[in-house]
Structures are given as C-alpha cells and as structure tokens.
Scaffold this motif. Sequence first.
Motif, PDB file in Angstrom:
ATOM      1  N   GLY A  10     -34.976  30.822  77.497  1.00  0.00           N
ATOM      2  CA  GLY A  10     -35.427  29.681  76.737  1.00  0.00           C
ATOM      3  C   GLY A  10     -35.330  30.240  75.546  1.00  0.00           C
ATOM      4  O   GLY A  10     -34.232  31.319  75.420  1.00  0.00           O
ATOM      5  N   GLU A  14     -38.091  28.643  71.452  1.00  0.00           N
ATOM      6  CA  GLU A  14     -39.738  29.340  72.187  1.00  0.00           C
ATOM      7  C   GLU A  14     -39.676  30.729  73.011  1.00  0.00           C
ATOM      8  O   GLU A  14     -41.062  30.392  73.762  1.00  0.00           O
ATOM      9  CB  GLU A  14     -38.653  28.288  73.691  1.00  0.00           C
ATOM     10  N   ARG A  55     -37.351  22.369  79.758  1.00  0.00           N
ATOM     11  CA  ARG A  55     -37.822  22.927  78.583  1.00  0.00           C
ATOM     12  C   ARG A  55     -39.453  23.310  78.623  1.00  0.00           C
ATOM     13  O   ARG A  55     -39.345  24.547  78.487  1.00  0.00           O
ATOM     14  CB  ARG A  55     -37.839  21.836  77.641  1.00  0.00           C
ATOM     15  N   LEU A  59     -39.836  28.142  79.142  1.00  0.00           N
ATOM     16  CA  LEU A  59     -41.304  28.272  78.581  1.00  0.00           C
ATOM     17  C   LEU A  59     -41.686  28.946  78.753  1.00  0.00           C
ATOM     18  O   LEU A  59     -42.150  29.966  79.065  1.00  0.00           O
ATOM     19  CB  LEU A  59     -41.443  27.001  77.936  1.00  0.00           C
ATOM     20  N   ALA A  87     -46.125  25.954  73.745  1.00  0.00           N
ATOM     21  CA  ALA A  87     -46.052  24.218  73.947  1.00  0.00           C
ATOM     22  C   ALA A  87     -46.775  23.833  72.577  1.00  0.00           C
ATOM     23  O   ALA A  87     -45.739  23.001  71.784  1.00  0.00           O
ATOM     24  CB  ALA A  87     -46.046  22.982  74.628  1.00  0.00           C
ATOM     25  N   LEU A  90     -44.079  24.697  69.229  1.00  0.00           N
ATOM     26  CA  LEU A  90     -43.479  23.899  68.809  1.00  0.00           C
ATOM     27  C   LEU A  90     -43.752  22.500  68.979  1.00  0.00           C
ATOM     28  O   LEU A  90     -42.981  21.019  68.783  1.00  0.00           O
ATOM     29  CB  LEU A  90     -42.782  23.930  70.529  1.00  0.00           C
TER      30      LEU A  90
END
Length: 137
Positions: A10, A14, A55, A59, A87, A90
């Motif tokens: 990441g 992240e 992604r 993560l 998540a 983000l």
Amino acid sequence: MEAYSTTRSGTLGERLAAAAGLVLALVLLKLPFRHTVHAARLARRLDRRDLDAARAEALIGAVRHTARLWPGRAACMETSLGAVLAAALLGRRLNWCLGVRFSPPPVEYHAWADLPGHGPVGEYTAAGWHHHTALTI
C-alpha cells in the motif's frame, strides 16, 4: 491466511489508514458486539467510491502488516474490520462479512473483507470459497 504480514504493501496514505483502522477495530471489538456492528454500518455509509481489487488487496496487506506490531490478538476479525474501517477512512467501500465453514471439518468461524462484485479479499480462494456468510455489513 496469516493474521499478519511481514511484507509492506500500500501507499503511505493506505498504511496510515490501515493503522488507524486497525486501532479503531481493536477498540470497537472490546465493546458489546451490537455497538461494533452499528459502528461498522456507520462507517459503510461514509463510502463514496468503489475500491478496485488491487487496492483492496494492498489495503488488507497494509492492515496485516500493521497487525504485526500489536502484541495481542489480531486475527481475522480484527484485520477484516480494520480493513473495512481503513477503506471508509479513505472514502472507499469494502464489505465486512462474518460466516462459517462446515466442510471440510472442523467447523470454522471466520471474518473477512469482501469487495462487492469481486468476493473475498486477501483470502486463499484457489481451492474455492467454502465459507457461508451469516452477516454482511
């Protein structure tokens, strides 16, 4: 899958979100479970954009990498909830799933992060996914 990873994954953002998500998960899992579920549902409402599979894997890896620093238990429940919360921090979306596997024995309870339209993230699925979902948040 291992509960922690020695491989860094990441981006810096992240990894920071993964650390914050794991800390939040560790605190939430000390509360009565209904409060944890309520907080996870609130976090899911923060999502704005879908997360792509690469992604999402990064993560999950970042949460597992951060978990190696925690001296207590950081197993599937902690890492999957940590990834879902990371998540959400983000502005992305991951589902938190709780379930069970009956076959092959023994019965195994498990928690995992699920990417809508993709399936379990960061899990060994080459031999098929044998867990039945009991709760998806």
